[in-house]
Every structure is written in C-alpha cells, then in structure tokens.
Design a protein around this motif. Structure first.
Motif, PDB file in Angstrom:
ATOM      1  N   TRP A  67       0.843  -1.192   0.000  1.00 38.49           N
ATOM      2  CA  TRP A  67       0.000   0.000   0.000  1.00 38.49           C
ATOM      3  C   TRP A  67       0.877   1.239   0.000  1.00 38.49           C
ATOM      4  CZ3 TRP A  67      -5.300  -0.160  -0.258  1.00 38.49           C
ATOM      5  CH2 TRP A  67      -5.884  -1.417  -0.085  1.00 38.49           C
ATOM      6  N   LEU A  68       0.491   2.228  -0.802  1.00 37.03           N
ATOM      7  CA  LEU A  68       1.181   3.509  -0.878  1.00 37.03           C
ATOM      8  C   LEU A  68       0.396   4.529  -0.066  1.00 37.03           C
ATOM      9  CD1 LEU A  68       3.408   5.251  -2.252  1.00 37.03           C
ATOM     10  CD2 LEU A  68       1.744   5.679  -4.084  1.00 37.03           C
ATOM     11  N   ILE A  69       1.040   5.183   0.899  1.00 36.93           N
ATOM     12  CA  ILE A  69       0.382   6.221   1.689  1.00 36.93           C
ATOM     13  C   ILE A  69       0.404   7.505   0.866  1.00 36.93           C
ATOM     14  CG2 ILE A  69       0.397   7.554   3.831  1.00 36.93           C
ATOM     15  CD1 ILE A  69       1.997   5.194   5.078  1.00 36.93           C
ATOM     16  N   VAL A  70      -0.770   7.978   0.481  1.00 41.22           N
ATOM     17  CA  VAL A  70      -0.854   9.166  -0.374  1.00 41.22           C
ATOM     18  C   VAL A  70      -1.371  10.396   0.365  1.00 41.22           C
ATOM     19  CG1 VAL A  70      -1.035   7.832  -2.505  1.00 41.22           C
ATOM     20  CG2 VAL A  70      -3.116   8.515  -1.309  1.00 41.22           C
ATOM     21  N   GLY A  71      -1.788  10.235   1.622  1.00 39.70           N
ATOM     22  CA  GLY A  71      -2.264  11.380   2.387  1.00 39.70           C
ATOM     23  C   GLY A  71      -2.536  11.027   3.827  1.00 39.70           C
ATOM     24  N   ALA A  72      -2.458  12.037   4.677  1.00 36.20           N
ATOM     25  CA  ALA A  72      -2.814  11.886   6.094  1.00 36.20           C
ATOM     26  C   ALA A  72      -3.307  13.236   6.574  1.00 36.20           C
ATOM     27  CB  ALA A  72      -1.611  11.428   6.907  1.00 36.20           C
ATOM     28  N   LEU A  73      -4.445  13.241   7.238  1.00 32.92           N
ATOM     29  CA  LEU A  73      -5.012  14.499   7.701  1.00 32.92           C
ATOM     30  C   LEU A  73      -5.820  14.296   8.964  1.00 32.92           C
ATOM     31  CD1 LEU A  73      -8.194  15.230   5.707  1.00 32.92           C
ATOM     32  CD2 LEU A  73      -6.663  13.443   4.954  1.00 32.92           C
ATOM     33  N   ASP A  74      -5.991  15.393   9.699  1.00 35.07           N
ATOM     34  CA  ASP A  74      -6.851  15.374  10.877  1.00 35.07           C
ATOM     35  C   ASP A  74      -8.297  15.300  10.428  1.00 35.07           C
ATOM     36  OD1 ASP A  74      -5.138  15.778  13.289  1.00 35.07           O
ATOM     37  OD2 ASP A  74      -4.552  17.597  12.212  1.00 35.07           O
ATOM     38  N   MET A  75      -9.123  14.615  11.214  1.00 35.94           N
ATOM     39  CA  MET A  75     -10.550  14.589  10.936  1.00 35.94           C
ATOM     40  C   MET A  75     -11.146  15.954  11.260  1.00 35.94           C
ATOM     41  SD  MET A  75     -11.885  10.967  12.472  1.00 35.94           S
ATOM     42  CE  MET A  75     -10.929   9.473  12.250  1.00 35.94           C
ATOM     43  N   THR A  76     -12.152  16.331  10.484  1.00 39.83           N
ATOM     44  CA  THR A  76     -12.913  17.537  10.792  1.00 39.83           C
ATOM     45  C   THR A  76     -13.817  17.231  11.986  1.00 39.83           C
ATOM     46  OG1 THR A  76     -14.784  16.940   9.400  1.00 39.83           O
ATOM     47  CG2 THR A  76     -12.968  18.163   8.331  1.00 39.83           C
ATOM     48  N   PRO A  77     -14.379  18.252  12.634  1.00 39.21           N
ATOM     49  CA  PRO A  77     -15.315  17.974  13.734  1.00 39.21           C
ATOM     50  C   PRO A  77     -16.478  17.066  13.309  1.00 39.21           C
ATOM     51  CG  PRO A  77     -14.630  20.254  13.826  1.00 39.21           C
ATOM     52  CD  PRO A  77     -14.078  19.688  12.530  1.00 39.21           C
ATOM     53  N   ALA A  78     -16.995  17.244  12.111  1.00 42.50           N
ATOM     54  CA  ALA A  78     -18.090  16.381  11.642  1.00 42.50           C
ATOM     55  C   ALA A  78     -17.608  14.948  11.458  1.00 42.50           C
ATOM     56  CB  ALA A  78     -18.666  16.923  10.336  1.00 42.50           C
ATOM     57  N   GLN A  79     -16.399  14.777  10.947  1.00 46.54           N
ATOM     58  CA  GLN A  79     -15.848  13.435  10.772  1.00 46.54           C
ATOM     59  C   GLN A  79     -15.576  12.770  12.118  1.00 46.54           C
ATOM     60  OE1 GLN A  79     -12.613  14.716   8.280  1.00 46.54           O
ATOM     61  NE2 GLN A  79     -13.568  13.879   6.428  1.00 46.54           N
ATOM     62  N   VAL A  80     -15.093  13.561  13.090  1.00 49.49           N
ATOM     63  CA  VAL A  80     -14.870  13.017  14.439  1.00 49.49           C
ATOM     64  C   VAL A  80     -16.186  12.513  15.013  1.00 49.49           C
ATOM     65  CG1 VAL A  80     -14.213  13.561  16.810  1.00 49.49           C
ATOM     66  CG2 VAL A  80     -12.788  14.369  14.922  1.00 49.49           C
ATOM     67  N   ALA A  81     -17.255  13.300  14.858  1.00 48.71           N
ATOM     68  CA  ALA A  81     -18.566  12.887  15.371  1.00 48.71           C
ATOM     69  C   ALA A  81     -19.019  11.589  14.705  1.00 48.71           C
ATOM     70  CB  ALA A  81     -19.590  13.993  15.155  1.00 48.71           C
ATOM     71  N   GLU A  82     -18.838  11.486  13.398  1.00 50.80           N
ATOM     72  CA  GLU A  82     -19.216  10.267  12.671  1.00 50.80           C
ATOM     73  C   GLU A  82     -18.371   9.082  13.135  1.00 50.80           C
ATOM     74  OE1 GLU A  82     -19.406   8.660   8.063  1.00 50.80           O
ATOM     75  OE2 GLU A  82     -19.109  10.802   8.436  1.00 50.80           O
ATOM     76  N   PHE A  83     -17.069   9.315  13.311  1.00 50.81           N
ATOM     77  CA  PHE A  83     -16.173   8.250  13.748  1.00 50.81           C
ATOM     78  C   PHE A  83     -16.510   7.811  15.172  1.00 50.81           C
ATOM     79  CE2 PHE A  83     -11.945   6.831  15.392  1.00 50.81           C
ATOM     80  CZ  PHE A  83     -11.855   5.676  14.624  1.00 50.81           C
ATOM     81  N   GLU A  84     -16.785   8.756  16.054  1.00 48.36           N
ATOM     82  CA  GLU A  84     -17.153   8.407  17.428  1.00 48.36           C
ATOM     83  C   GLU A  84     -18.447   7.607  17.471  1.00 48.36           C
ATOM     84  OE1 GLU A  84     -16.945  12.189  19.473  1.00 48.36           O
ATOM     85  OE2 GLU A  84     -14.802  11.914  19.881  1.00 48.36           O
TER      86      GLU A  84
END
Length: 93
Positions: A67-84
């Motif tokens: 696998w090639l890592i092509v990006g890494a970023l912090d989750m947005t507040p909406a993404q954090v809520a979805e992930f939680e």
C-alpha cells in the motif's frame, strides 16, 4: 501490511508526524472507506493514534499486500462525530 510513503505525502504533512499515521494504520480499531482521488481508487482509514488523535490516512493499493500512503489528515469535527458514533457502535466486548 507493508506501507510505503509517497515522497510528496511526506513533504505535505501538516502537523502530523509520519509515526502518527503509521500508528493509525496499525490501530486495533480502524474504519476503512473506499473512495476515489484523482480518478484513482483509494482506501481511507479512519483511526486513532496511540495518543487518541483521530486521523484519516489515505492509501492506494499497489498490489498484493503493498500500500502507498498518499495522504494523512486530521478529521474535521463532523468526521470526528461520525467516527465516534462508529466507535460506539463497534465497542470491543
């Protein structure tokens, strides 16, 4: 799984240590999501670092287990809520 960094990804990391991205990829609890970036299929992995930082790491499959890592970023507040919400519904027993 063997992961390889795309050199441009390392140069573009903004406040994320490469080790944090690897910690997220190796976390026990990961939410994989298929997607498309630049007309190429990618896999985004939503997970937490060992310190609990929620990250999204974007991968491109290179064949086999590579696998090639092509990006890494912090989750947005909406993404954090979805992930939680996902974490809560997939709590370890």
């Amino acid at each position: 799984m063997p992961y390889r960094w795309w050199p441009a990804t390392l140069a573009a990391l903004n406040g994320i240590d490469p080790l944090e991205a690897l910690q997220a990829l190796n976390a026990d609890r990961r939410l994989p999501r298929a997607g498309v970036a630049l007309d190429l299929p990618v896999l985004s992995v939503w997970a937490r670092t060992e310190a609990g930082r929620p990250l999204i790491v974007v991968l491109r499959h290179e064949g086999g287990l590579e696998w090639l890592i092509v990006g890494a970023l912090d989750m947005t507040p909406a993404q954090v809520a979805e992930f939680e919400a996902w974490e809560a519904s997939h709590a370890p027993e």
